[in-house]
Design an enzyme around this catalytic site. Sequence first.
Site, PDB file in Angstrom:
ATOM      1  N   HIS A   1       0.840  -1.204   0.000  1.00  0.00           N
ATOM      2  CA  HIS A   1       0.000   0.000   0.000  1.00  0.00           C
ATOM      3  C   HIS A   1       0.878   1.258   0.000  1.00  0.00           C
ATOM      4  O   HIS A   1       0.620   2.204  -0.739  1.00  0.00           O
ATOM      5  CB  HIS A   1      -0.891   0.045   1.252  1.00  0.00           C
ATOM      6  CG  HIS A   1      -1.940  -1.028   1.337  1.00  0.00           C
ATOM      7  ND1 HIS A   1      -2.053  -1.877   2.410  1.00  0.00           N
ATOM      8  CD2 HIS A   1      -2.929  -1.386   0.484  1.00  0.00           C
ATOM      9  CE1 HIS A   1      -3.070  -2.702   2.223  1.00  0.00           C
ATOM     10  NE2 HIS A   1      -3.624  -2.437   1.052  1.00  0.00           N
TER      11      HIS A   1
ATOM     12  N   ARG B   1      -1.484  -6.165  -8.559  1.00  0.00           N
ATOM     13  CA  ARG B   1      -0.324  -7.035  -8.326  1.00  0.00           C
ATOM     14  C   ARG B   1      -0.128  -8.055  -9.437  1.00  0.00           C
ATOM     15  O   ARG B   1       0.933  -8.643  -9.559  1.00  0.00           O
ATOM     16  CB  ARG B   1      -0.490  -7.783  -6.999  1.00  0.00           C
ATOM     17  CG  ARG B   1      -0.183  -6.938  -5.800  1.00  0.00           C
ATOM     18  CD  ARG B   1      -0.745  -7.555  -4.550  1.00  0.00           C
ATOM     19  NE  ARG B   1      -2.190  -7.572  -4.606  1.00  0.00           N
ATOM     20  CZ  ARG B   1      -2.981  -7.621  -3.537  1.00  0.00           C
ATOM     21  NH1 ARG B   1      -2.472  -7.705  -2.337  1.00  0.00           N
ATOM     22  NH2 ARG B   1      -4.285  -7.606  -3.674  1.00  0.00           N
TER      23      ARG B   1
ATOM     24  N   SER C   1      -2.511  -8.160   2.562  1.00  0.00           N
ATOM     25  CA  SER C   1      -2.876  -8.076   3.984  1.00  0.00           C
ATOM     26  C   SER C   1      -3.312  -9.429   4.528  1.00  0.00           C
ATOM     27  O   SER C   1      -2.956  -9.791   5.656  1.00  0.00           O
ATOM     28  CB  SER C   1      -4.005  -7.064   4.177  1.00  0.00           C
ATOM     29  OG  SER C   1      -3.609  -5.784   3.769  1.00  0.00           O
TER      30      SER C   1
END
Length: 165
Positions: free
Chosen positions: A17, A90, A128
């Site tokens: 992030h 990603r 995450s």
Amino acid sequence: MLKAAFPGSFDPPTMGHINIIQRAARIFDRLELIVAENRNKKYLFSAEERVAMLRTLVRDQKNVSVDLCTGLIVDHLEKNGIPLLLRGIRGEGDFAYEFEISVMNRALNRRIETVFMPTDPEYLVIRSSAIKEVASFGGDVSAMVPPLVCEALKAKFSAPRPFSD
Ligand code: ADP
């Protein structure tokens, strides 16, 4: 004045992030980080904790702010006069998912454009959910999250948790 919003769960914020935030803050005049609170999702960190972590992480970046959104992201952007919605990518998996969401958002509001930013390669596998799993087993995630997040994860997983079956 070019304004963009970067929405996400940020549960917790990661170096992936931060990579997107730092690069976007150089492109846009103002960048608003939006902590999404979705009633249908289960989070490890409360919305207040996620907002507080992000605020600390970006406190030196004068053109970056943090806000909370409990409704539709496009409605939040419209209300705050932000025309661009930024998402990080990603790989193919993210793209397939993000593409559909962007088409949906466009159907909801034609005044808002989604822009995608590919991650830098060193953050390709940072997500995450994986970080929470590794941290829950006591694994070292210090290379993947900022130090304050590392400490917050340690505190979460060392706290006694209520027994549930
Ligand atoms: P969400 O639940 O909205 O997907 P996340 O916090 O997982 O929330 O992700 C928020 C945004 O950050 C998404 O656009 C996601 O693709 C992006 N992101 C997450 N991790 C990375 C990373 N390692 N590199 C680039 N972008 C990332």
